[in-house]
Enzyme design. Structure first.
Site, PDB file in Angstrom:
ATOM      1  N   CYS A  49     -12.403  12.511 -34.107  1.00  0.00           N
ATOM      2  CA  CYS A  49     -12.668  12.140 -32.716  1.00  0.00           C
ATOM      3  C   CYS A  49     -12.120  13.184 -31.737  1.00  0.00           C
ATOM      4  O   CYS A  49     -12.545  13.255 -30.580  1.00  0.00           O
ATOM      5  CB  CYS A  49     -12.049  10.776 -32.413  1.00  0.00           C
ATOM      6  SG  CYS A  49     -12.346   9.569 -33.708  1.00  0.00           S
ATOM      7  N   GLY A 257     -27.108  11.238 -34.338  1.00  0.00           N
ATOM      8  CA  GLY A 257     -26.702  10.073 -35.121  1.00  0.00           C
ATOM      9  C   GLY A 257     -26.230  10.456 -36.511  1.00  0.00           C
ATOM     10  O   GLY A 257     -26.282  11.628 -36.904  1.00  0.00           O
TER      11      GLY A 257
HETATM   12  P1  FAD Z   1     -15.539   9.955 -42.857  1.00  0.00           P
HETATM   13  O1  FAD Z   1     -14.733  10.364 -41.707  1.00  0.00           O
HETATM   14  O2  FAD Z   1     -16.972  10.324 -42.853  1.00  0.00           O
HETATM   15  O3  FAD Z   1     -14.873  10.534 -44.168  1.00  0.00           O
HETATM   16  C1  FAD Z   1     -15.470  10.377 -45.427  1.00  0.00           C
HETATM   17  C2  FAD Z   1     -14.868  11.373 -46.405  1.00  0.00           C
HETATM   18  O4  FAD Z   1     -15.408  11.095 -47.670  1.00  0.00           O
HETATM   19  C3  FAD Z   1     -15.233  12.829 -46.107  1.00  0.00           C
HETATM   20  O5  FAD Z   1     -14.082  13.625 -46.066  1.00  0.00           O
HETATM   21  C4  FAD Z   1     -16.113  13.216 -47.276  1.00  0.00           C
HETATM   22  O6  FAD Z   1     -15.903  14.570 -47.672  1.00  0.00           O
HETATM   23  C5  FAD Z   1     -15.652  12.279 -48.354  1.00  0.00           C
HETATM   24  N1  FAD Z   1     -16.684  12.045 -49.386  1.00  0.00           N
HETATM   25  C6  FAD Z   1     -17.949  11.617 -49.204  1.00  0.00           C
HETATM   26  N2  FAD Z   1     -18.592  11.479 -50.357  1.00  0.00           N
HETATM   27  C7  FAD Z   1     -17.706  11.837 -51.315  1.00  0.00           C
HETATM   28  C8  FAD Z   1     -17.776  11.917 -52.735  1.00  0.00           C
HETATM   29  N3  FAD Z   1     -18.877  11.586 -53.391  1.00  0.00           N
HETATM   30  N4  FAD Z   1     -16.689  12.341 -53.399  1.00  0.00           N
HETATM   31  C9  FAD Z   1     -15.558  12.676 -52.749  1.00  0.00           C
HETATM   32  N5  FAD Z   1     -15.439  12.621 -51.411  1.00  0.00           N
HETATM   33  C10 FAD Z   1     -16.495  12.196 -50.708  1.00  0.00           C
HETATM   34  N6  FAD Z   1     -14.827   7.027 -33.539  1.00  0.00           N
HETATM   35  C11 FAD Z   1     -14.186   6.263 -32.620  1.00  0.00           C
HETATM   36  O7  FAD Z   1     -13.871   5.103 -32.895  1.00  0.00           O
HETATM   37  N7  FAD Z   1     -13.865   6.773 -31.386  1.00  0.00           N
HETATM   38  C12 FAD Z   1     -14.166   8.048 -31.043  1.00  0.00           C
HETATM   39  O8  FAD Z   1     -13.847   8.494 -29.932  1.00  0.00           O
HETATM   40  C13 FAD Z   1     -14.858   8.858 -31.970  1.00  0.00           C
HETATM   41  N8  FAD Z   1     -15.187  10.138 -31.656  1.00  0.00           N
HETATM   42  C14 FAD Z   1     -15.806  10.914 -32.584  1.00  0.00           C
HETATM   43  C15 FAD Z   1     -16.110  12.233 -32.258  1.00  0.00           C
HETATM   44  C16 FAD Z   1     -16.719  13.060 -33.188  1.00  0.00           C
HETATM   45  C17 FAD Z   1     -17.052  14.466 -32.826  1.00  0.00           C
HETATM   46  C18 FAD Z   1     -17.019  12.556 -34.492  1.00  0.00           C
HETATM   47  C19 FAD Z   1     -17.660  13.429 -35.526  1.00  0.00           C
HETATM   48  C20 FAD Z   1     -16.722  11.245 -34.824  1.00  0.00           C
HETATM   49  C21 FAD Z   1     -16.112  10.416 -33.878  1.00  0.00           C
HETATM   50  N9  FAD Z   1     -15.800   9.086 -34.177  1.00  0.00           N
HETATM   51  C22 FAD Z   1     -15.167   8.294 -33.243  1.00  0.00           C
HETATM   52  C23 FAD Z   1     -16.189   8.486 -35.474  1.00  0.00           C
HETATM   53  C24 FAD Z   1     -15.066   8.555 -36.494  1.00  0.00           C
HETATM   54  O9  FAD Z   1     -14.635   9.860 -36.640  1.00  0.00           O
HETATM   55  C25 FAD Z   1     -15.593   8.018 -37.820  1.00  0.00           C
HETATM   56  O10 FAD Z   1     -16.000   6.702 -37.611  1.00  0.00           O
HETATM   57  C26 FAD Z   1     -14.525   8.038 -38.906  1.00  0.00           C
HETATM   58  O11 FAD Z   1     -14.181   9.344 -39.226  1.00  0.00           O
HETATM   59  C27 FAD Z   1     -15.071   7.363 -40.169  1.00  0.00           C
HETATM   60  O12 FAD Z   1     -14.122   7.442 -41.166  1.00  0.00           O
HETATM   61  P2  FAD Z   1     -14.486   7.222 -42.697  1.00  0.00           P
HETATM   62  O13 FAD Z   1     -13.203   7.306 -43.441  1.00  0.00           O
HETATM   63  O14 FAD Z   1     -15.294   5.998 -42.855  1.00  0.00           O
HETATM   64  O15 FAD Z   1     -15.491   8.400 -43.086  1.00  0.00           O
END
Ligand code: FAD
Length: 564
Positions: A49, A257
């Site tokens: 974020c 998206g």
């Molecule tokens: P991710 O962050 O997508 O992490 C998943 C991880 O799994 C990755 O590191 C990937 O490499 C790993 N992975 C995937 N498949 C495999 C596999 N088969 N084997 C091993 N590893 C794997 N949210 C908010 O609430 N407020 C905000 O202000 C906000 N701002 C944002 C700004 C930006 C620019 C971005 C990009 C996102 C923002 N978000 C925000 C969204 C937030 O960052 C995501 O919702 C959050 O990172 C999701 O976390 P996660 O752990 O579900 O997945």
């Protein structure tokens, strides 16, 4: 507790938000559990974020996003030493064998494969930015923004390679945050958005138009209702072509998206939604009770099912909550995840923009009977430097329940958004919100907080005391050249400084209206307004009392007027 945890083996796939949160809480609750977290990337546990703020140069070392609040890097060694779980980076999960309870993984640097056995598996694989199959999408300097490398490439392109122009494709909140960052870096920035307004998933049009007005004031070029057709150039991007024009550019940032990474789950036969996303229950368990999933790879449901389901909500706030719910459940603590309200907040230059619940458009698509109200005014008294905020509330008429709130302004939006989100979380009616017991002192708010005042307007509408038009409706009436009266009830001073340039405008200051009402025709529709429409509403009531029936005030007045 389901298990003593002595022999329990937990494997977690994904190490950004949901994964590390699950692992850390799990080890706190069940120290003896054997927890292994894997991620195919080299860096884990960072604040995605914060990426736009690195691009704008709020700080210079991107690894700050990977640090704890006291400046310690969250490396695999950190997690092992401090949190007590094992982290394997550059290791990809390639398949799940549910009957044998094992995950096949590949070490990306050596090519070696092995099986990791689990008692409980957690899928936290997140989401992937969409890259639509547009001609030229593979050219150099066409990026999405998801991880640290993306942000470093973008900043290098500006600082080391001299890029001067950028096109951001997609006017969602990440697109707007990136547009601001690039503008602050001095670039000539254009946004191309396919829908007829920015933040289409987040705001109704009349509120989004206020954001657009601000973007344009800040020098961003905005092309809404335009579809990107191709990216032109040789190796490097030189321009983009939309259905309406060519735009020269040195870089393109795609922000259209994300899609849930649910392939592993699908291949393992776990239930997934047809549009993408792993289906989980209140405890984040998948269709296999030994496998949990959370964060951006799952679909959620609204707290109140009648608001529509399922809903894809890729937000860090939710991913972290899922992590906690999963860890709790593995250890036997029963703490159901109540669902989401899609509470979202973002900064767009000087504006804060927030939304909770559903928009009016969504509510109408769900055939809910809605009433809405827009209120504009200062976030605290004028003598304390109050700054404007504009609030739109959406209620379901039959149950008088609040089902959505949109807020935008330079004042303190965040406080009002969180009051609205909390009220909605507990199922508040508009009547209850109107009389919340909130703290008041002049440095913080007016005696009646804006969130309550908006509820008052909405109640007045629901109780047929107030009659109003929202800015879009008022604009439509004005455009249709109806024989209407635009009654400006501001002071002569205000009237001389600004207002509608329209020959249908009649100016009668509110204090003179009781005496001069006879100058108006009862046979015409009268639209009253002032700066924020407090006086506009008073004018409606004064005229009603004198027998004028066709009177409406323009909600939010000139402050919430999104047009020229
Ligand atoms: P991710 O962050 O997508 O992490 C998943 C991880 O799994 C990755 O590191 C990937 O490499 C790993 N992975 C995937 N498949 C495999 C596999 N088969 N084997 C091993 N590893 C794997 N949210 C908010 O609430 N407020 C905000 O202000 C906000 N701002 C944002 C700004 C930006 C620019 C971005 C990009 C996102 C923002 N978000 C925000 C969204 C937030 O960052 C995501 O919702 C959050 O990172 C999701 O976390 P996660 O752990 O579900 O997945």
């Amino acid at each position: 507790m389901e298990s003593s945890g002595e022999n329990i083996k937990v494997v977690i796939i994904g190490g950004v938000a949901c994964g590390p949160k699950t692992a850390s809480r799990l080890k706190r609750l069940m120290p003896e559990a054997e927890v292994t977290l894997i991620d195919k990337s080299a860096t884990i546990s960072y604040g995605a974020c914060g990426l736009p703020y690195y691009v704008e140069s709020l700080f210079d070392d991107v690894m700050v996003l990977n640090e704890t609040p006291v400046g310690i890097r969250r490396t695999p060694q950190f997690f092992e030493a401090v949190k007590g779980f094992k982290v394997l980076t550059r290791v990809e999960a390639i398949s799940i064998d549910r009957s044998e309870r094992k995950v096949r993984v590949k070490h990306l640097d050596t090519g070696k494969e092995e099986d990791l056995y689990y008692d409980k598996l957690v899928i936290a694989t997140g989401a992937e930015p969409l890259r639509p199959p547009i001609p030229g999408i593979d050219k150099s300097r066409v990026w999405t923004v998801r991880n640290l490398e993306d942000a470093v490439f973008i900043r290098n392109a500006i600082e080391k390679e001299g890029c001067k122009k950028a096109v951001v494709v997609g006017g969602g909140y990440i697109g707007l945050e990136m547009a601001e960052a690039l503008k602050i870096k001095g670039l000539d920035v254009s946004i191309v958005e396919m829908c007829d307004h920015v933040l289409p998933q987040m705001l109704d049009k009349e509120i989004a138009l206020l954001v657009q007005k601000h973007l344009v004031e800040k020098g961003v070029k905005l092309f809404v209702e335009e579809k990107l057709e191709a990216i032109e150039g040789d190796d490097y991007v030189k321009a983009v072509r939309t259905n309406k024009r060519m735009i020269d550019t040195d870089m393109v940032v795609f922000s259209v998206g994300v899609k849930p990474r649910d392939e592993l789950a699908r291949k393992a036969g776990l239930a997934c939604h047809e549009k993408g996303g792993i289906i989980v229950n209140h405890f984040c368990q998948t269709s296999d009770p030994n496998i949990y999933a959370g964060g951006d790879c799952v679909v959620n449901s609204y707290i109140y099912p009648y608001l529509g389901a399922p809903v894809y909500t890729p937000l860090g706030s939710i991913a972290n909550k899922h992590g906690r719910i999963i860890a709790n459940h593995i250890t036997g603590l029963v703490t159901p995840f109540m669902g989401v309200l899609e509470t979202t907040i973002c900064k767009v230059f000087d504006l804060t923009v927030g939304r909770v619940g559903i928009t009016e458009e969504m509510a109408r698509n769900l055939n809910l009977d809605v009433e809405t109200a827009i209120w504009a005014g200062p976030d605290k008294p004028h003598y304390m430097g109050g700054k404007p905020i504009i609030i739109k509330m959406i209620a379901q008429k039959r149950y008088r329940k609040l089902i959505g709130v949109e807020i935008v302004g330079t004042g303190d939006v965040s406080k009002r958004l969180d009051v609205a989100a909390t009220s909605m979380f507990f199922g508040a009616t508009v009547d209850q919100i109107a009389y919340l017991d909130l703290g008041y002192a002049p440095p913080y708010s007016p005696p009646l907080d804006p969130i309550m005042t908006t509820a008052h307007v909405l109640l007045n509408k629901m109780n047929n005391i107030a009659k109003s038009l929202n800015p879009l409706e008022a604009y439509r009436w004005m455009k249709e050249k109806r024989d209407i009266i635009l009654l400006d009830v501001r002071t002569p001073q205000e009237f001389s400084e600004s207002g509608f340039k329209d020959e249908r405008v009649i100016h009668i200051p509110l204090g003179q209206l009781r005496q001069r009402a006879s100058e108006l025709s009862k046979d015409k529709d009268i639209l009253t307004f002032c700066k924020v429409s407090m006086r506009g509403y008073e004018a409606q009531r004064i005229l009603n009392a004198q027998g004028f029936e066709r009177v409406w005030f323009i909600e939010g007045g000139l402050v919430a007027w999104p047009f020229e």
